[in-house]
Scaffold this motif. Sequence first.
Motif, PDB file in Angstrom:
ATOM      1  N   SER A  84      -5.640   2.736  11.350  1.00  0.00           N
ATOM      2  CA  SER A  84      -5.808   2.688   9.904  1.00  0.00           C
ATOM      3  C   SER A  84      -7.278   2.451   9.569  1.00  0.00           C
ATOM      4  CB  SER A  84      -4.926   1.599   9.281  1.00  0.00           C
ATOM      5  OG  SER A  84      -5.355   0.311   9.683  1.00  0.00           O
ATOM      6  N   THR A 141       0.851  -1.174   0.000  1.00  0.00           N
ATOM      7  CA  THR A 141       0.000   0.000   0.000  1.00  0.00           C
ATOM      8  C   THR A 141       0.895   1.234   0.000  1.00  0.00           C
ATOM      9  OG1 THR A 141      -1.711  -1.172   1.204  1.00  0.00           O
ATOM     10  CG2 THR A 141      -1.812   1.215   1.257  1.00  0.00           C
ATOM     11  N   ARG A 164      -3.955   7.162   3.040  1.00  0.00           N
ATOM     12  CA  ARG A 164      -3.559   5.777   2.741  1.00  0.00           C
ATOM     13  C   ARG A 164      -4.741   4.994   2.179  1.00  0.00           C
ATOM     14  NH1 ARG A 164      -0.686   6.416   7.582  1.00  0.00           N
ATOM     15  NH2 ARG A 164      -2.220   5.242   8.782  1.00  0.00           N
ATOM     16  N   GLU A 170      -5.015   3.291  -1.447  1.00  0.00           N
ATOM     17  CA  GLU A 170      -5.244   1.843  -1.544  1.00  0.00           C
ATOM     18  C   GLU A 170      -6.407   1.547  -2.489  1.00  0.00           C
ATOM     19  OE1 GLU A 170      -6.553  -2.000   1.158  1.00  0.00           O
ATOM     20  OE2 GLU A 170      -5.746  -0.249   2.189  1.00  0.00           O
TER      21      GLU A 170
END
Length: 185
Positions: A68, A9, A18, A22
């Motif tokens: 995350s 990623t 992120r 992704e």
Amino acid sequence: MSNHSPGSTPMAANPLTRAVLEIDQYAAGLGWDQPARLFALVDTERLRAEEPGLAAQLGIDDSAEAASLTPVEQDELPAGAPLDEFLGTIAWPGAVAGCAMTVERLMLPPSAEASVPEGLDDARLAEWVAAHPDRQEVRMTVAVLRDGSRETALRLKEKDSPTEVLTGSDLVPGLAEALAATFAE
């Protein structure tokens, strides 16, 4: 959508960036000329704790990064339904921290805007743009969180490379607003 092995990623400063990168990477793997796709964004730690079966199915294990977001692709969007109308029907459960959408569109450079014929309806305008020699295909991945945070990744078909993806919080404000409205109380 599944999580990728560690290191695959793209690196980014915050969880929302992120996640959007992704999703962009996932969409790029599917190729161009794809329908719009909708994703729920869930807190990875919460998903692992509350839905261990789903976390395992998505390939999330204890090595997944804390703080995350995990994108979870939703059912296919209804064919032919205008995006704004479809998004107006969505209400997310409390466990969903945010959402994201990928859509492909044709864009014209600002220099071409002055030559757009006046009085075209949406269908004729779309035909005119599709026939324009300076048109560019773009994939937009827009993500929003309940707290109002936003992020976008733009990928031009002619520069279809992970190193050529543009990111920013306000690149596609209309779609970001429509996605944010799915969290309105």
